[in-house]
Design a protein around this motif. Sequence first.
Motif, short mmCIF file in Angstrom:
data_model
loop_
_atom_site.label_atom_id
_atom_site.label_comp_id
_atom_site.label_asym_id
_atom_site.label_seq_id
_atom_site.Cartn_x
_atom_site.Cartn_y
_atom_site.Cartn_z
N ASN A 282 0.57 -1.21 -0.04
CA ASN A 282 0.06 0.19 -0.03
C ASN A 282 0.85 1.24 -0.05
O ASN A 282 0.14 2.41 -0.17
CB ASN A 282 -0.92 -0.13 1.46
CG ASN A 282 -1.96 -0.91 1.18
OD1 ASN A 282 -2.49 -1.27 -0.11
ND2 ASN A 282 -2.28 -1.74 2.20
N GLU A 283 2.26 1.10 0.23
CA GLU A 283 2.76 2.32 0.08
C GLU A 283 3.02 2.74 -1.13
O GLU A 283 3.20 2.31 -2.16
CB GLU A 283 4.39 2.13 0.86
CG GLU A 283 5.31 1.37 -0.08
CD GLU A 283 4.96 -0.39 0.14
OE1 GLU A 283 5.83 -1.29 -0.44
OE2 GLU A 283 3.89 -0.71 0.69
N PRO A 284 2.94 4.27 -1.33
CA PRO A 284 3.26 4.82 -2.69
C PRO A 284 4.70 4.58 -3.27
O PRO A 284 5.83 4.64 -2.32
CB PRO A 284 3.14 6.32 -2.53
CG PRO A 284 2.51 6.58 -1.02
CD PRO A 284 2.73 5.50 -0.38
N VAL A 285 4.56 4.30 -4.29
CA VAL A 285 6.17 4.10 -4.94
C VAL A 285 6.22 4.74 -6.51
O VAL A 285 5.17 4.80 -7.05
CB VAL A 285 6.32 2.47 -5.21
CG1 VAL A 285 6.47 1.56 -3.96
CG2 VAL A 285 5.39 1.96 -6.19
N ALA A 286 7.37 5.49 -6.50
CA ALA A 286 7.55 6.31 -7.91
C ALA A 286 7.91 5.27 -8.87
O ALA A 286 8.74 4.48 -8.75
CB ALA A 286 8.34 7.46 -7.55
#
Length: 965
Positions: free
Chosen positions: A843-847
């Motif tokens: 669920n963590e945002p990744v670029a």
Amino acid sequence: MKQTHQNFLAELQQFIPEERLITDPLRTLAYGTDASFYRLIPQIVVRTQSEQEVARIVTLADKTQVPVTFRAAGTSLSGQAITDSVLIQLGDGWKGYHINNDATEISLQPGVIGGQANSYLAPFNKKIGPDPASINAAMIGGIAANNASGMCCGTAQNSYRTLKSMKLVLADGAQLDTGNPDSVKQFRQSHKPLLDALEALSLQTRANQALHDRIHHKYRLKNTTGYALNSLVDYTDPIDILQHLMIGSEGTLGFMSEITYRTVDEHPNKASALIFFNTVRTTCDAVAILKKTPVSAVELMDRAGLRSVEDKPGMPDFIKDLPEDAAALLVETRSPDPDALAKQVEEIKASIASLETARPIEFTNKPEEYAKFWAIRKGLFPAVGAIRLTGTTVIIEDVAFPVEQLADAVNDLHQLFKKWHYDEALIFGHALEGNLHFVFTQAFDTQAEIERYDGLMADVAHMVVGTYDGSLKAEHGTGRNMAPFVELEWGKDAYQLMWELKELLDPKNILNPGVLLNKNSHVHLENLKPLPAADPLVDKCIECGFCEPTCPSRALTLTPRQRIVIWREIARLEAASDTPNADPERLAELRQEYKYQGTETCAACGLCSTTCPVGINTGDLTRSIRSQNNEKHSKLAQWLADHYGTLAKASRFTFAAADATHGLIGTKAMSAITGASRKLSGGRIQQWTPSMPTGAPKIKPKSATQLTQTPSDAPKVVYLPSCASRTMGPARGDADQTPLADKTEALLRKAGFDVIYPPDMDNLCCGMPFQSKGMFAAADSKSSEIEKVLLKITENGVLPVYSDTSPCSLLLKDKIDSRIKLYDTVDFIDEFLMDRLLFTAGNEPVALHITCSATRMGQAEKLKRIMSACSTKVVIPDQITCCGFAGDKGFSTPELNTSALRTLKGAVQSCDVGYSTSRTCEIGLSHHSGIDYKSIIYLVDRCTQSKLSDEPSTEENNRIQARKA
């Protein structure tokens, strides 16, 4: 420079930084070029960043009576974005946007590209109304200033009809926000005489029944000839009249610093059909019928257009056998749900069932199939551009006729082409609106050719107006091209009214003078752009500017279009060196300045070729120039290629030594020492940053005793680590210090593969380090070497090859034997690993950075799919294309990387880590974002496990599952 402009420049220097004031010969020519076939070179180019700056510049222009012209993307075709005075360019400060709560409105600054605006609205199934063919390059400022429309928008969804409000700057520097009641109230007080005059003109126009009826009659069709006189009869409030007058005014009445559109629905369900008819008349009869059905677009293509693409790959053979009078319609229908779409398709087919077609009507709702239809339509313009003679330009004209007279109009155009010997001319267009484009090639190098063009345009003008009372410009804007014909189309009263509006809003004639209204009857034949032969690699360029948004150096130096413009000018000056027109000083200056502006700061990434209508890769020109410049180093290049293993060891040692020094003295001291050394060396010492990699350990293929967990019948893959993967380890401070090669091997084995390495890896190289510098012989020798090794180890292509770095994969795919099945990281994961591994999305945002090579290999959607399997929140930064690191450019020309990634940090603030598919790109991405970027292999490994499932899968995976069970 003229004295008046010198004085103007001195005033500008009081409030505009020097780096945004451009007066040198190279950049004024480059930045002053647009997509039209006209050429004027500005005295000064000003890059503005705010509405306040524009207001001060316009106020200064009003005071000094120095003309100014506003420039957005420069994709306009009629000469409306060029000047020989002051050109006001949009800098980075004009990219803002705001979407209201229900996405029914979007506010856009003029520097936002139309396609980007639609990407912002896509999650809401909305879009802006205007949809010009140039939407992926054209900016909102130009779209609104030209009232550009396109294939689907017609007259109901153009900027004029979907305008909610705007912010604008008038010729006296006054600012108005028509969506802000306080601003409107203040403006009504400060500019009461102007508003009273507008209201009086509106009342006068309404009272003149003949003129009133004329205006309504003209706007039954698409029309961008002259000013939007319909604003005088559609609205009574002078504020409404004023803001609608701005639409289509081509920067001659004011500057739009923001526009708020009412959005339109973008239905997700679409179906298209390419319908062929044996005659133009039947085709046009179908258009009149289809106009009453639920179609969203109907595009017409005449026989010449179809002939221009009939030999293209994938085109059906029967097109070649169509009769001479044949034509086709590309029909699209859209709907919010599939069932309604199916009903619409049946309704459309039934409506024209009585008409004779050359082939049965077949609609498709499959995106991959209807995309091919639209590729045919969009390929018509470049098809002419690709076959034109060097030195000629491609002209696309834009007219509109009543739909019921479309067949006769097409026939009359064909007769004019024959009369003036434009044998290659073809017709296509937005048939629902009677809007036709005709495309032809034109030379302007002799008086006879200029007169031929003049004759054609005069005949077209009189035919369009006299026979059909149509529009001489339907969507491309009047510009200089049609300015002499405005009175012919509109008549004396309307033409005089337009002049009254111009004199009211721009009394000193400082805003883009000569555009839209011009009393010079020959202005369309003056200041014609030369297109001399420069290099076969780029001679087909039509200077449309579609390439510019993709270019990493666009804010630093030049874009691909601008590089070609300057190279053409250098070629022209070289050809004139022994003539009375010689200008050796200008030639010498352009050559010298081009070294940095054109060659050194070109990433040669090739992204320009993905958007160029004729497929030009300006990087090929850059490499060709570098090849000539580096010819004296060719022997050294070949020696390095022959001793590549030594070079690889030296690189690995250098990275390790730099990392050890970094660890010893710390980041602050390391930055200071290396920065000072680079400065003292004049840039010859390479750039160092804290994101620099450590030295990678030498890859040691595992012995048979170490591979007890790999079954003997496991599928085999040849793993080809790139030079970067073999020499560059993770950066100091990276959370995961596992080298990429080790991580990749572990992932492949997790998926059940037996990993094989090529022999003598340290000596292997795809050739990219040499290719990028134009050392083609050395590059070819290295790719040939890899080819021989891979053919042997893959048993002549039986085994797949995994390549872990996308730029290397792209080069090798083009160079090596087609029997070798070489897969880039993205392709291999998508085709083989997605089915063999169990993915658990975090669920963590990744670029995500999609490299230029991945884009060129068509991997963007695959990459997004892989990332979405690993994370529910994938952030793809807006406006980032190629990172500009370009192999070693990030070390030698770091300002290119800095410029290309100037907006990255703000775009990834929500992310702690980013992913890509190229180790060198990741160095610059990490440095400029403030987060660690690494290969997507690290993410895939982190969020996957060996797949345990009883469901049918591939044969190999079934064996894996059976053993796991």
